[in-house]
Design a protein around this motif. Structure first.
Motif, PDB file in Angstrom:
ATOM      1  N   VAL A  39       0.916  -1.105  -0.019  1.00  0.00           N
ATOM      2  CA  VAL A  39       0.079  -0.052  -0.067  1.00  0.00           C
ATOM      3  C   VAL A  39       0.942   1.125  -0.114  1.00  0.00           C
ATOM      4  CG1 VAL A  39      -1.958   1.613   1.306  1.00  0.00           C
ATOM      5  CG2 VAL A  39      -1.817  -1.178   1.436  1.00  0.00           C
ATOM      6  N   CYS A  40       0.790   1.976  -1.193  1.00  0.00           N
ATOM      7  CA  CYS A  40       1.582   3.214  -1.309  1.00  0.00           C
ATOM      8  C   CYS A  40       1.147   4.529  -0.956  1.00  0.00           C
ATOM      9  CB  CYS A  40       2.190   3.210  -2.720  1.00  0.00           C
ATOM     10  SG  CYS A  40       2.996   1.700  -3.250  1.00  0.00           S
ATOM     11  N   SER A  41       1.550   5.165  -0.248  1.00  0.00           N
ATOM     12  CA  SER A  41       0.691   6.274   0.327  1.00  0.00           C
ATOM     13  C   SER A  41       1.636   7.565   0.087  1.00  0.00           C
ATOM     14  CB  SER A  41       0.123   6.168   1.652  1.00  0.00           C
ATOM     15  OG  SER A  41       1.230   6.582   2.669  1.00  0.00           O
ATOM     16  N   ALA A  42       1.183   8.741  -0.084  1.00  0.00           N
ATOM     17  CA  ALA A  42       1.915   9.972  -0.275  1.00  0.00           C
ATOM     18  C   ALA A  42       0.894  11.211  -0.505  1.00  0.00           C
ATOM     19  CB  ALA A  42       2.833   9.841  -1.274  1.00  0.00           C
ATOM     20  N   ARG A  43       1.223  12.404  -0.507  1.00  0.00           N
ATOM     21  CA  ARG A  43       0.274  13.312  -0.455  1.00  0.00           C
ATOM     22  C   ARG A  43       0.016  13.537  -2.006  1.00  0.00           C
ATOM     23  NH1 ARG A  43       3.023  18.092   3.248  1.00  0.00           N
ATOM     24  NH2 ARG A  43       5.000  17.055   2.358  1.00  0.00           N
ATOM     25  N   THR A  44       0.668  13.231  -3.082  1.00  0.00           N
ATOM     26  CA  THR A  44       0.650  13.386  -4.492  1.00  0.00           C
ATOM     27  C   THR A  44       0.133  12.058  -5.066  1.00  0.00           C
ATOM     28  OG1 THR A  44       2.025  15.123  -4.784  1.00  0.00           O
ATOM     29  CG2 THR A  44       1.587  14.142  -6.541  1.00  0.00           C
ATOM     30  N   LEU A  45      -1.182  11.900  -5.383  1.00  0.00           N
ATOM     31  CA  LEU A  45      -1.664  10.763  -5.799  1.00  0.00           C
ATOM     32  C   LEU A  45      -0.892  10.078  -7.146  1.00  0.00           C
ATOM     33  CD1 LEU A  45      -3.484   8.455  -5.390  1.00  0.00           C
ATOM     34  CD2 LEU A  45      -5.395   9.714  -6.650  1.00  0.00           C
ATOM     35  N   ALA A  46      -0.694  11.131  -8.028  1.00  0.00           N
ATOM     36  CA  ALA A  46      -0.103  10.750  -9.357  1.00  0.00           C
ATOM     37  C   ALA A  46       1.228  10.022  -9.075  1.00  0.00           C
ATOM     38  CB  ALA A  46       0.262  11.883 -10.119  1.00  0.00           C
ATOM     39  N   ASP A  47       2.050  10.476  -8.113  1.00  0.00           N
ATOM     40  CA  ASP A  47       3.277   9.762  -7.526  1.00  0.00           C
ATOM     41  C   ASP A  47       3.096   8.242  -7.174  1.00  0.00           C
ATOM     42  OD1 ASP A  47       4.655  11.983  -8.466  1.00  0.00           O
ATOM     43  OD2 ASP A  47       4.948  12.652  -6.223  1.00  0.00           O
ATOM     44  N   VAL A  48       2.284   8.160  -6.382  1.00  0.00           N
ATOM     45  CA  VAL A  48       2.095   6.694  -5.626  1.00  0.00           C
ATOM     46  C   VAL A  48       1.399   5.912  -6.674  1.00  0.00           C
ATOM     47  CG1 VAL A  48       2.291   7.132  -3.321  1.00  0.00           C
ATOM     48  CG2 VAL A  48       0.086   7.467  -4.369  1.00  0.00           C
ATOM     49  N   GLU A  49       0.409   6.407  -7.741  1.00  0.00           N
ATOM     50  CA  GLU A  49      -0.141   5.443  -8.606  1.00  0.00           C
ATOM     51  C   GLU A  49       1.002   4.793  -9.688  1.00  0.00           C
ATOM     52  OE1 GLU A  49      -2.920   4.287  -9.068  1.00  0.00           O
ATOM     53  OE2 GLU A  49      -4.546   5.540  -8.354  1.00  0.00           O
ATOM     54  N   ALA A  50       2.134   5.881  -9.837  1.00  0.00           N
ATOM     55  CA  ALA A  50       3.008   5.171 -10.807  1.00  0.00           C
ATOM     56  C   ALA A  50       3.694   4.351 -10.035  1.00  0.00           C
ATOM     57  CB  ALA A  50       3.978   6.622 -11.205  1.00  0.00           C
ATOM     58  N   VAL A  51       4.053   4.505  -8.865  1.00  0.00           N
ATOM     59  CA  VAL A  51       4.939   3.272  -7.976  1.00  0.00           C
ATOM     60  C   VAL A  51       4.142   1.994  -8.005  1.00  0.00           C
ATOM     61  CG1 VAL A  51       5.944   2.711  -5.820  1.00  0.00           C
ATOM     62  CG2 VAL A  51       5.997   5.032  -6.777  1.00  0.00           C
ATOM     63  N   ALA A  52       2.807   2.144  -7.732  1.00  0.00           N
ATOM     64  CA  ALA A  52       1.860   1.034  -7.624  1.00  0.00           C
ATOM     65  C   ALA A  52       1.929   0.176  -9.046  1.00  0.00           C
ATOM     66  CB  ALA A  52       0.452   1.542  -7.278  1.00  0.00           C
ATOM     67  N   GLU A  53       1.871   1.000 -10.145  1.00  0.00           N
ATOM     68  CA  GLU A  53       1.875   0.236 -11.539  1.00  0.00           C
ATOM     69  C   GLU A  53       3.125  -0.394 -11.623  1.00  0.00           C
ATOM     70  OE1 GLU A  53      -0.060  -0.042 -14.127  1.00  0.00           O
ATOM     71  OE2 GLU A  53      -1.411   0.552 -12.673  1.00  0.00           O
ATOM     72  N   GLU A  54       4.221   0.235 -10.899  1.00  0.00           N
ATOM     73  CA  GLU A  54       5.446  -0.534 -11.042  1.00  0.00           C
ATOM     74  C   GLU A  54       5.327  -2.085 -10.144  1.00  0.00           C
ATOM     75  OE1 GLU A  54       9.428   1.549 -11.198  1.00  0.00           O
ATOM     76  OE2 GLU A  54       8.184   3.147 -10.042  1.00  0.00           O
ATOM     77  N   ILE A  55       4.719  -1.833  -9.282  1.00  0.00           N
ATOM     78  CA  ILE A  55       4.671  -3.173  -8.378  1.00  0.00           C
ATOM     79  C   ILE A  55       3.806  -4.071  -9.032  1.00  0.00           C
ATOM     80  CG2 ILE A  55       3.626  -3.860  -6.264  1.00  0.00           C
ATOM     81  CD1 ILE A  55       4.534  -0.948  -5.032  1.00  0.00           C
ATOM     82  N   ARG A  56       2.560  -3.606  -9.629  1.00  0.00           N
ATOM     83  CA  ARG A  56       1.760  -4.490 -10.309  1.00  0.00           C
ATOM     84  C   ARG A  56       2.671  -5.277 -11.499  1.00  0.00           C
ATOM     85  NH1 ARG A  56      -1.870   0.492  -9.979  1.00  0.00           N
ATOM     86  NH2 ARG A  56      -2.973   0.012  -8.003  1.00  0.00           N
ATOM     87  N   SER A  57       3.220  -4.500 -12.101  1.00  0.00           N
ATOM     88  CA  SER A  57       4.265  -5.066 -13.199  1.00  0.00           C
ATOM     89  C   SER A  57       5.018  -6.231 -12.848  1.00  0.00           C
ATOM     90  CB  SER A  57       4.909  -4.018 -14.123  1.00  0.00           C
ATOM     91  OG  SER A  57       5.930  -3.374 -13.193  1.00  0.00           O
TER      92      SER A  57
END
Length: 257
Positions: A39-57
């Motif tokens: 579960v990736c959290s930060a104030r900027t959603l776009a940043d953690v969405e990008a990290v989450a996509e890397e993890i899903r890959s």
């Protein structure tokens, strides 16, 4: 069991604050590579969405949540979403935090309190929210990202250094409260080469910081991620309440005078 088998996070779920960039991102990717869902959290959603996509890959589950750790309601929502989506929480990395130099005659008491809240109180609150879920899961692990500034005597760091020193001691004390089921440790990085550091510090100053470091370089985010992986896995099962200093061997500030 092979020694490498002990560096495994299969079937684990980690919540990582400040996971959008830098150290938090590196830890999130390391945990996923070791088998964890994150579960990736930060104030900027776009940043953690990008990290989450890397993890899903990488074949792992990932959840991106916008969260300002200074906000009580947002902290509660983060943990509620994590449990709802992932089913459990076994690991927490308190990476969100930060601060720069301050003039002790100009910084107000309110700003000083904000530094403590951002770096220490928010970590305490997230631990408090996660521990019941960790107990329900049967075990848990917490890593707090503190700083070398917590132990260095240097001018103009009275706010940030004090806040990180408080987080360091909080780590030691809560480790006693929650043992043996939950281990709590901390990592104290020296200067780490992140985009934020590169924006704030001139290249010549970075060179000076490297030359003032015994190992003659600035730290990398993967240096911290590797230590965080060790502290999260069974490899460190007899370690709690400890602070690992990842600072290139520095025993005092490396900022050029």
């Amino acid at each position: 069991m092979s020694i490498l088998d002990q560096f495994n996070l299969d079937n684990q779920v980690a919540v990582i604050s400040g996971a959008g960039k830098g150290i938090g991102r590196a830890i999130a990717l390391a945990y996923a590579e070791a088998g964890a869902d994150v579960v990736c959290s930060a104030r900027t959603l776009a940043d953690v969405e990008a990290v989450a996509e890397e993890i899903r890959s990488m074949g792992r589950r990932a959840l991106a949540v916008s969260c300002d750790v200074n906000d009580e309601k947002q902290r509660q929502q983060l943990i509620a979403k994590a449990v709802e989506e992932m089913g459990k929480i076994t690991h927490l990395v308190n990476n969100a935090g930060g601060g720069g130099p301050n003039d002790p005659l100009k910084m107000s008491a309110e700003k000083f309190a904000q530094a403590l809240n951002f770096n220490t109180t928010s970590a305490y609150a997230l631990i408090q929210l996660c521990v019941p879920h960790m107990r329900e899961a049967g075990a848990g692990n917490v890593i707090n990202i503190t700083s070398g500034a917590a132990r260095y005597s240097q001018p103009y760091f009275s706010a940030y250094g004090t806040a990180k020193a408080a987080l360091t001691q909080l780590t030691r004390l809560l480790a006693q409260d929650f043992a043996p089921a939950i281990r709590i440790n901390a990592i104290a990085p020296g200067p780490i080469l992140t985009l934020a550091l590169e924006r704030e510090v001139a290249p010549e100053m970075l060179k000076g910081m490297a030359s003032n470091t015994p190992l003659q370089r600035i730290g990398k985010t993967d240096d911290i991620a590797a230590a965080a992986l060790y502290l999260a896995t069974p490899a460190s099962s007899w370690v709690t309440g400890k602070i690992i200093e990842i600072d290139g061997g520095a025993e005092s500030t490396v900022w050029p005078g």
